[in-house]
Design an enzyme around this catalytic site. Structure first.
Site, short mmCIF file in Angstrom:
data_model
loop_
_atom_site.label_atom_id
_atom_site.label_comp_id
_atom_site.label_asym_id
_atom_site.label_seq_id
_atom_site.Cartn_x
_atom_site.Cartn_y
_atom_site.Cartn_z
N ARG A 51 39.63 18.08 125.52
CA ARG A 51 40.52 17.45 124.53
C ARG A 51 41.98 17.42 124.98
NH1 ARG A 51 37.16 20.19 120.81
NH2 ARG A 51 35.64 18.73 119.98
N LYS A 100 50.94 5.94 130.05
CA LYS A 100 49.77 5.07 129.91
C LYS A 100 48.74 5.51 130.95
CE LYS A 100 51.57 0.75 128.04
NZ LYS A 100 51.82 -0.69 128.31
N GLU A 125 58.13 -4.86 140.80
CA GLU A 125 58.37 -4.15 139.52
C GLU A 125 59.83 -3.68 139.43
OE1 GLU A 125 56.24 -3.69 136.97
OE2 GLU A 125 54.24 -3.97 137.81
N LYS A 166 62.98 2.65 132.41
CA LYS A 166 61.65 2.82 131.80
C LYS A 166 61.70 3.96 130.79
CE LYS A 166 56.86 2.83 132.05
NZ LYS A 166 55.65 2.44 132.72
N GLU A 201 54.18 1.24 122.37
CA GLU A 201 54.29 -0.22 122.47
C GLU A 201 54.07 -0.95 121.15
OE1 GLU A 201 52.95 -1.71 126.26
OE2 GLU A 201 52.56 -3.68 125.39
N ARG A 234 58.65 -1.75 124.10
CA ARG A 234 57.96 -1.40 125.36
C ARG A 234 57.32 -2.64 126.00
NH1 ARG A 234 54.65 4.05 127.07
NH2 ARG A 234 54.10 3.32 129.15
N ASN A 277 56.50 -5.76 130.19
CA ASN A 277 55.48 -6.70 130.64
C ASN A 277 56.07 -8.03 131.09
OD1 ASN A 277 53.38 -4.90 130.08
ND2 ASN A 277 53.40 -5.48 127.92
N HIS A 311 54.20 -10.33 133.41
CA HIS A 311 52.81 -9.89 133.46
C HIS A 311 51.83 -10.89 132.83
CE1 HIS A 311 54.60 -6.16 134.73
NE2 HIS A 311 53.45 -5.54 134.80
N HIS A 349 49.08 -11.60 135.26
CA HIS A 349 47.68 -11.20 135.03
C HIS A 349 46.74 -12.39 135.16
CE1 HIS A 349 48.58 -7.17 132.79
NE2 HIS A 349 48.50 -7.02 134.09
N HIS A 372 48.97 -6.71 142.51
CA HIS A 372 49.53 -6.72 141.16
C HIS A 372 51.04 -7.01 141.16
CE1 HIS A 372 50.34 -5.65 137.02
NE2 HIS A 372 51.23 -4.77 137.43
N1 GLY Z 1 53.57 -0.71 132.80
C1 GLY Z 1 54.01 -1.04 131.50
C2 GLY Z 1 54.20 0.13 130.61
O1 GLY Z 1 54.14 1.26 131.05
O2 GLY Z 1 54.39 -0.06 129.44
#
Ligand code: GLY
Length: 370
Positions: free
Chosen positions: A122, A144, A186, A228, A238, A242, A246, A249, A253, A267
């Site tokens: 957990r 993430k 990035e 960031k 998000e 946040r 993107n 992206h 994507h 990517h």
């Molecule tokens: N890579 C995008 C984020 O961490 O929100």
């Protein structure tokens, strides 16, 4: 010199240290987190061959023992079977609730090992030691974690913040030029989304940074991580801001999907081309001047990066096909595509107010240029 960015999330705050020599000093940074002098390291075979001995020595210097699992390198590792193998291995190593798992690798390993740590007993704590530029400036920070599903990328996962991030600038020296520049996509994104002065700094310092200037690399990673961190502190899960991360992206994507997530397009390369297209769309919608997309493209070209659709080898679907792939993106909410557009360089915002016709025209023009 080591720089530190503090990610000040209430109850889950942590430091991101950035600088040279951090792998060999890893023990000193990790020791204060440990209940017993032992860690389980998850890595990939490429990183293990290059850097695992240095990490083992860096931990041993502080009396920390380590065991390691080296998974195959590549995106295919971000899936159920390697996750099951990793969790099984961590249990076999008798990793306890109070222990620490170390993710030592690029974005794939960080996402997978972070998710394994999130679900093991957990939730156990984990430390990120990112070895790619992309992982240092983006995926290792912000919590993430997850794996890909047959239905799409990153669809299974959890928010699980690391307890510490060690971004060793020396390690970037072992990346291929292509992988380094993909990660740089990035970095450019951060300038474009919220900091014109940073973008201008990159225009000036990008070329020297690409050929190995350590100080410039350190500064680029620090500024990216700071941006960031600021965004993640405002919006960890998000719900709003946040999504700015993107930028590039949604187009990117779709291009990655169109090229089968293969070596044809990495990517970060998709993100860089996607940023240029997002500015093209913003300009077409009258949100920013035509000079903005031209300047984005000029910088990517000056860096020797993929900039336009013509830089992607092989066939691509037509504009309608690409638009359809954009609709599969996980940023679709209640059936509406969310775009990150810009009012100028460094002035991005999130909107769903985009006519499909404008997107189609941008895609058709871009395909015509091939
Ligand atoms: N890579 C995008 C984020 O961490 O929100």
């Amino acid at each position: 010199m080591i720089e530190t960015v503090h990610v000040d999330l209430p109850g889950r705050a942590y430091d991101v240290h950035i600088g040279p020599g951090l792998v060999s000093e890893a023990g000193a940074h990790i020791l204060p987190l440990l209940n017993r002098p032992k860690v389980a390291v998850v890595t990939d075979e490429t990183v293990a061959a290059l850097h695992l001995d240095a990490l083992r020595a860096g931990l041993a210097r502080e009396g920390i023992e380590m065991t390691a699992l080296a998974l195959p390198a590549g995106e295919a590792t971000k899936s159920w079977e390697p996750l099951e193998r990793t969790v099984g291995w961590l249990l076999d190593q008798k990793v306890e609730r109070g222990d620490v798992v170390v993710a030592f690798g690029g974005g794939v390993i960080g996402d997978l090992a972070g998710f394994a740590a999130a679900i093991l007993r957990r939730g156990v704590r984990f430390v990120q030691i990112p070895t790619s530029l992309l992982a240092q400036v983006d995926s290792s920070v912000g919590g993430k974690t997850g794996i890909n599903a047959a239905q799409g990328k990153n669809l299974i996962g959890a928010f699980h913040q690391p307890s510490l991030v060690l971004a060793d600038i020396d390690v970037l020296g072992s990346l291929t030029a292509r992988d380094f520049l993909a990660g740089y996509g990035e970095v450019v994104k951060y300038g474009l989304l919220g900091d014109l002065a940073f973008f201008e700094w990159l225009e000036e310092n990008g070329p020297t940074l690409a050929v190995g200037n350590q100080q410039a690399r350190c500064e680029a990673v620090r500024r990216s991580v700071q941006m960031k961190a600021d965004i993640v502190i405002r919006d960890e899960t998000e719900q709003g801001d946040r999504a700015l991360l993107n930028l590039g992206h949604t187009f990117g994507h779709a291009l990655e999907a169109a090229t089968g997530y293969s070596d044809r397009l990495l990517h970060g390369e998709g993100v860089a081309i996607g940023c240029a297209m997002a500015f093209e769309l913003s300009s077409r919608m009258g949100l920013c001047s035509q000079e903005s997309p031209s300047r984005v493209r000029a910088h990517l070209k000056a860096m020797g990066m993929k900039t336009d659709l013509r830089d992607i080898p092989g066939e691509l679907p037509d504009a309608a096909g690409l638009l359809d792939l954009m609709g599969q993106d996980k940023k679709v909410m209640q059936g509406t595509l969310h775009f990150i557009l810009a009012r100028g360089l460094g002035e991005a915002f999130v909107t769903s107010d985009v006519a499909a016709g404008d997107v189609l025209t941008v895609l058709e023009d871009a395909l015509r240029g091939r």
